[in-house]
Design a protein around this motif. Structure first.
Motif, PDB file in Angstrom:
ATOM      1  N   UNK A 152     -13.640 -17.103  54.055  1.00 20.03           N
ATOM      2  CA  UNK A 152     -14.691 -16.093  54.176  1.00 20.03           C
ATOM      3  C   UNK A 152     -15.282 -15.679  52.832  1.00 20.03           C
ATOM      4  N   UNK A 153     -14.583 -15.974  51.749  1.00 26.78           N
ATOM      5  CA  UNK A 153     -15.092 -15.634  50.425  1.00 26.78           C
ATOM      6  C   UNK A 153     -14.936 -14.186  50.036  1.00 26.78           C
ATOM      7  N   UNK A 154     -14.082 -13.451  50.749  1.00 29.02           N
ATOM      8  CA  UNK A 154     -13.842 -12.037  50.443  1.00 29.02           C
ATOM      9  C   UNK A 154     -12.595 -11.937  49.553  1.00 29.02           C
ATOM     10  N   UNK A 155     -12.752 -11.401  48.356  1.00 29.75           N
ATOM     11  CA  UNK A 155     -11.610 -11.228  47.451  1.00 29.75           C
ATOM     12  C   UNK A 155     -10.881  -9.962  47.881  1.00 29.75           C
ATOM     13  N   UNK A 164     -20.886 -12.244  50.831  1.00 34.64           N
ATOM     14  CA  UNK A 164     -21.726 -12.903  49.824  1.00 34.64           C
ATOM     15  C   UNK A 164     -21.803 -12.088  48.523  1.00 34.64           C
ATOM     16  N   UNK A 165     -20.973 -11.060  48.412  1.00 38.47           N
ATOM     17  CA  UNK A 165     -20.916 -10.259  47.179  1.00 38.47           C
ATOM     18  C   UNK A 165     -19.450 -10.144  46.757  1.00 38.47           C
ATOM     19  N   UNK A 166     -18.868 -11.239  46.251  1.00 41.37           N
ATOM     20  CA  UNK A 166     -17.423 -11.276  45.996  1.00 41.37           C
ATOM     21  C   UNK A 166     -16.920 -10.222  45.023  1.00 41.37           C
ATOM     22  N   UNK A 167     -17.684  -9.947  43.963  1.00 38.32           N
ATOM     23  CA  UNK A 167     -17.226  -8.944  42.997  1.00 38.32           C
ATOM     24  C   UNK A 167     -17.215  -7.549  43.616  1.00 38.32           C
ATOM     25  N   UNK A 168     -18.208  -7.270  44.452  1.00 38.44           N
ATOM     26  CA  UNK A 168     -18.225  -5.975  45.130  1.00 38.44           C
ATOM     27  C   UNK A 168     -17.069  -5.860  46.119  1.00 38.44           C
ATOM     28  N   UNK A 169     -16.770  -6.961  46.809  1.00 39.75           N
ATOM     29  CA  UNK A 169     -15.636  -6.930  47.740  1.00 39.75           C
ATOM     30  C   UNK A 169     -14.328  -6.731  46.989  1.00 39.75           C
ATOM     31  N   UNK A 170     -14.243  -7.304  45.778  1.00 35.13           N
ATOM     32  CA  UNK A 170     -13.048  -7.104  44.945  1.00 35.13           C
ATOM     33  C   UNK A 170     -12.859  -5.628  44.629  1.00 35.13           C
ATOM     34  N   UNK A 171     -13.923  -4.973  44.178  1.00 38.55           N
ATOM     35  CA  UNK A 171     -13.824  -3.561  43.803  1.00 38.55           C
ATOM     36  C   UNK A 171     -13.525  -2.684  45.015  1.00 38.55           C
ATOM     37  N   UNK A 172     -14.182  -2.971  46.141  1.00 38.47           N
ATOM     38  CA  UNK A 172     -13.993  -2.151  47.337  1.00 38.47           C
ATOM     39  C   UNK A 172     -12.559  -2.252  47.853  1.00 38.47           C
ATOM     40  N   UNK A 173     -12.048  -3.473  47.933  1.00 35.35           N
ATOM     41  CA  UNK A 173     -10.685  -3.644  48.453  1.00 35.35           C
ATOM     42  C   UNK A 173      -9.637  -3.202  47.447  1.00 35.35           C
ATOM     43  N   UNK A 174      -9.952  -3.300  46.148  1.00 36.63           N
ATOM     44  CA  UNK A 174      -9.023  -2.773  45.138  1.00 36.63           C
ATOM     45  C   UNK A 174      -8.923  -1.254  45.262  1.00 36.63           C
TER      46      UNK A 174
END
Length: 288
Positions: free
Chosen positions: A33-36, A89-99
């Motif tokens: 899915x490309x979600x970090x 489609x916004x992997x860096x944003x998903x990283x910050x949100x899930x972090x």
């Protein structure tokens, strides 16, 4: 001689099961899915805490583990709907949100349940071969890892849902134009990934001390296994786990667990340098 060979296999199976069970859910969420998902460890922790809580209430361990996986999956679908859906489609944003979600959950658990929870202990049962004694539950974990791999292959390669899911993750706009309900596909896929993370925590709950930060124990291994597996996670995750398990097992036996983990990470760096597309790229080329 047979006892020594089985001891080697047992150590390999133990590390292999740890890598596969910790990485299986992330292989879907991150690899496909490309979600970090930096909250992957918290879903593992969720499965462990739910398992222990249910067992302490008198629920049999296998049923508690299944319910824990389902609980993690349901929570994952809620998180996908409320948070993750906005960051495809916004992997860096998903990283910050899930972090951020990871930090919130960890600190909340520290406040609610404290720094540690009374465990349930590893299920009794062992067997001896030669002069060696082995825990039966460790082989159960290995069997569970193999079953998870087989289940993922069947779901994503042999079912209509799997075909539509893979098409959605490759080109969501085209899949939607052809009638696929992409929102539902993403939600279910994320739920499957978090359910597998919860299952990992549930299976390892009897073997670990439960603390709110326990998920961090699994995160590094899960990410490196998925990354070196490559783009085709269904094809690459298992070979990656085999390769890393062999390296870590050999180093653990000779130099201890710390050197084993360091050596495994060095091997990951070399593989990424030599095969930036991962092990699955080699397997795909050979299969053509």
């Amino acid at each position: 001689m047979s006892a020594e060979l089985f001891s080697v296999f047992y150590q390999f199976a133990d590390v292999f099961a740890f890598l596969i069970l910790s990485a299986a859910g992330l292989a879907i969420v991150f690899g496909m899915m490309g979600v970090i998902n930096m909250a992957h460890g918290e879903f593992i922790m969720c499965g462990a805490y739910v398992t222990v809580g249910l067992v302490n209430l008198g629920v049999p361990l296998p049923i508690a583990q299944i319910l824990a996986a389902v609980t993690a999956g349901i929570i994952g679908m809620i998180v996908e709907f409320l948070i993750v859906r906005r960051f495809y489609k916004r992997p860096l944003d998903s990283l910050l949100a899930t972090w951020g979600l990871s930090l919130i959950v960890t600190q909340s658990m520290l406040l609610i349940v404290g720094s540690a929870v009374r465990g349930i202990g590893t299920p009794e049962g062992s067997f001896a071969i030669g002069g060696y004694t082995f825990s039966t539950y460790r082989l159960v974990l290995f069997g569970a890892a193999v079953a998870v791999l087989a289940g993922l292959y069947i779901i994503f390669m042999k079912t209509r849902f799997g075909v539509v899911a893979r098409a959605t993750m490759q080109n969501a706009a085209m899949a939607k134009a052809l009638g696929a309900r992409t929102g539902r596909i993403y939600s279910i896929s994320f739920g499957i990934g978090t359910a597998l993370a919860g299952l990992c925590g549930a299976l390892y709950a009897p073997t670990m001390t439960l603390i709110p930060t326990m998920g961090a124990t699994f995160v590094v291994e899960s990410f490196v296994t998925v990354v070196i597996g490559g783009a085709n996670v269904l094809l690459g995750t298992a070979p990656a786990a085999v390769f890393l398990a062999m390296i870590r097992m050999a180093l653990n036996a000779s130099y201890g667990q710390i050197i084993g983990q360091i050596g495994m990470l060095f091997a990951v760096i070399l593989i990424i340098r030599v095969l930036p597309e991962g092990l699955s790229s080699v397997l795909v080329r050979r299969g053509r």
